[in-house]
Scaffold this active site. Structure first.
Site, PDB file in Angstrom:
ATOM      1  N   PRO A  89     -15.273   6.391   3.113  1.00 44.09           N
ATOM      2  CA  PRO A  89     -15.018   5.204   2.295  1.00 44.09           C
ATOM      3  C   PRO A  89     -13.522   4.886   2.171  1.00 44.09           C
ATOM      4  O   PRO A  89     -13.159   3.768   1.829  1.00 44.09           O
ATOM      5  CB  PRO A  89     -15.610   5.572   0.921  1.00 44.09           C
ATOM      6  N   GLU A 116     -19.163  15.223  -1.151  1.00 43.03           N
ATOM      7  CA  GLU A 116     -18.063  14.373  -1.642  1.00 43.03           C
ATOM      8  C   GLU A 116     -17.045  14.070  -0.556  1.00 43.03           C
ATOM      9  O   GLU A 116     -16.176  13.207  -0.734  1.00 43.03           O
ATOM     10  CB  GLU A 116     -17.380  15.027  -2.848  1.00 43.03           C
ATOM     11  N   ARG A 154     -22.551  -1.714  23.088  1.00 42.27           N
ATOM     12  CA  ARG A 154     -22.941  -3.033  23.600  1.00 42.27           C
ATOM     13  C   ARG A 154     -21.788  -3.775  24.269  1.00 42.27           C
ATOM     14  O   ARG A 154     -22.016  -4.760  24.973  1.00 42.27           O
ATOM     15  CB  ARG A 154     -23.607  -3.926  22.557  1.00 42.27           C
ATOM     16  N   ASP A 169     -18.612 -14.425  25.587  1.00 44.95           N
ATOM     17  CA  ASP A 169     -17.476 -15.233  26.003  1.00 44.95           C
ATOM     18  C   ASP A 169     -17.656 -16.712  25.646  1.00 44.95           C
ATOM     19  O   ASP A 169     -16.987 -17.568  26.171  1.00 44.95           O
ATOM     20  CB  ASP A 169     -17.210 -15.062  27.499  1.00 44.95           C
TER      21      ASP A 169
HETATM   22  C1  9D3 Z   1     -20.616   8.568  -5.257  1.00 39.56           C
HETATM   23  C2  9D3 Z   1     -19.624   9.449  -4.619  1.00 39.56           C
HETATM   24  N1  9D3 Z   1     -18.306   8.793  -4.634  1.00 39.56           N
HETATM   25  C3  9D3 Z   1     -17.556   9.191  -5.838  1.00 39.56           C
HETATM   26  C4  9D3 Z   1     -16.363   8.328  -6.062  1.00 39.56           C
HETATM   27  C5  9D3 Z   1     -17.522   9.115  -3.440  1.00 39.56           C
HETATM   28  C6  9D3 Z   1     -18.249   9.094  -2.150  1.00 39.56           C
HETATM   29  C7  9D3 Z   1     -18.270  10.230  -1.359  1.00 39.56           C
HETATM   30  C8  9D3 Z   1     -18.931  10.229  -0.149  1.00 39.56           C
HETATM   31  C9  9D3 Z   1     -18.897   7.956  -1.693  1.00 39.56           C
HETATM   32  C10 9D3 Z   1     -19.573   7.957  -0.468  1.00 39.56           C
HETATM   33  C11 9D3 Z   1     -19.584   9.093   0.304  1.00 39.56           C
HETATM   34  C12 9D3 Z   1     -20.283   9.104   1.602  1.00 39.56           C
HETATM   35  N2  9D3 Z   1     -19.921   7.954   2.404  1.00 39.56           N
HETATM   36  C13 9D3 Z   1     -19.582   8.032   3.694  1.00 39.56           C
HETATM   37  O1  9D3 Z   1     -19.582   9.096   4.266  1.00 39.56           O
HETATM   38  C14 9D3 Z   1     -19.156   6.830   4.375  1.00 39.56           C
HETATM   39  C15 9D3 Z   1     -19.139   5.457   3.959  1.00 39.56           C
HETATM   40  C16 9D3 Z   1     -19.540   4.815   2.741  1.00 39.56           C
HETATM   41  O2  9D3 Z   1     -20.028   5.408   1.775  1.00 39.56           O
HETATM   42  N3  9D3 Z   1     -19.376   3.463   2.655  1.00 39.56           N
HETATM   43  C17 9D3 Z   1     -18.873   2.711   3.667  1.00 39.56           C
HETATM   44  N4  9D3 Z   1     -18.482   3.270   4.808  1.00 39.56           N
HETATM   45  C18 9D3 Z   1     -18.620   4.630   4.940  1.00 39.56           C
HETATM   46  S1  9D3 Z   1     -18.156   5.496   6.267  1.00 39.56           S
HETATM   47  C19 9D3 Z   1     -18.641   6.936   5.650  1.00 39.56           C
END
Ligand code: 9D3
Length: 246
Positions: A89, A116, A154, A169
């Site tokens: 994230p 996490e 793709r 294109d």
């Molecule tokens: C609810 C947990 N959050 C506390 C602030 C942090 C959190 C940790 C791990 C939120 C999501 C994740 C797991 N997410 C991913 O591995 C992830 C992700 C995403 O959650 N949203 C958008 N793109 C991606 S890319 C990997």
């Protein structure tokens, strides 16, 4: 292209090669998909991949060593110039420009986290790029890794058929799509726009271009701002907006 993924759920990731465009790309040897489970790189009896966060707090953190070993194995099997991309994230937002850049590489090593997140020292020492799908919460990186793989594969030469790749294109690049219709001609009293039945291909192309511009303007002005519209496109958008106000 060699595509490799580190994941605690390897079967989840490999299903991407069971379907559609990515499946065909793999069976035609245009890509090779390789998934490594960090749990197979633990050394304790419980095969531990996670531990409690230093400093306390909820949740668990993925340990450095099993991830580093899984990455090492994949690196050895990957061509030089294959970046390690951590899905998280906190990453830069993935878009078509990133997909296009990745599609020119000989290989890609994707790291999907769970819990996490992963020990920050692994990001600092092993990760080249950090990517997010956007501002919503997933349970882990696998679905994000699968989305990246799908978008990249793709774009590889020879993966799409002529029909499918025509869109790549066309004049509508960078715009939302125009509306689509198929038989029957009337559904619940709603008819297909007349122009699409006219058989006049130039007129149809113009109408579709106008619809694509108008929908992009209304729904995704951010997309239009990135484009440098031609005078012809401005005129088409004007026409769309006038018709819209009727
Ligand atoms: C609810 C947990 N959050 C506390 C602030 C942090 C959190 C940790 C791990 C939120 C999501 C994740 C797991 N997410 C991913 O591995 C992830 C992700 C995403 O959650 N949203 C958008 N793109 C991606 S890319 C990997």
């Amino acid at each position: 292209m060699q595509i490799s993924v580190v994941s605690l759920f390897p079967e989840m990731v490999s299903t991407i090669a069971d379907y559609g465009v990515v499946g065909r790309a793999q069976s035609r040897d245009l890509i090779s998909l390789d998934v490594e489970n960090p749990r197979d790189h633990t050394e304790d009896a419980h095969r531990t991949v996670d531990d409690r966060p230093y400093g306390g707090g909820p949740g668990m953190v993925m340990k450095f060593a099993p991830l580093a070993r899984a990455l090492q194995v994949l690196r050895e099997r990957s061509p030089a110039g294959s970046p390690v991309v951590y899905l998280s994230p906190q990453g830069d937002v993935f878009d078509q420009a990133v997909a296009a850049r990745y599609s020119t590489l000989p290989g890609l090593i994707l790291l999907a986290g769970r819990y996490e997140g992963i020990d920050e020292r692994l990001i600092e020492s092993r990760v080249d790029e950090e990517l997010s799908l956007g501002d919503f919460v997933l349970s882990g990186g696998e679905i994000a890794a699968m989305a990246v793989i799908d978008a990249v594969v793709r774009l590889l030469p020879g993966v799409l058929g002529d029909d499918e790749s025509a869109e790549q294109d066309s004049f509508t690049e960078g715009l939302l799509d125009f509306p689509h219709y198929t038989r029957p001609e009337v559904v619940e009293g709603e008819a297909v726009p007349d122009v699409l039945l006219s058989g006049d291909h130039a007129k149809i192309a113009r109408w579709r271009h106008k619809q694509a511009l108008g929908r992009s303007y209304l729904r995704r002005p951010d997309l239009l701002e990135r484009l440098d519209l031609s005078n012809e496109q401005r005129a088409l958008l004007d026409e769309f907006l006038k018709e819209q106000r009727k």
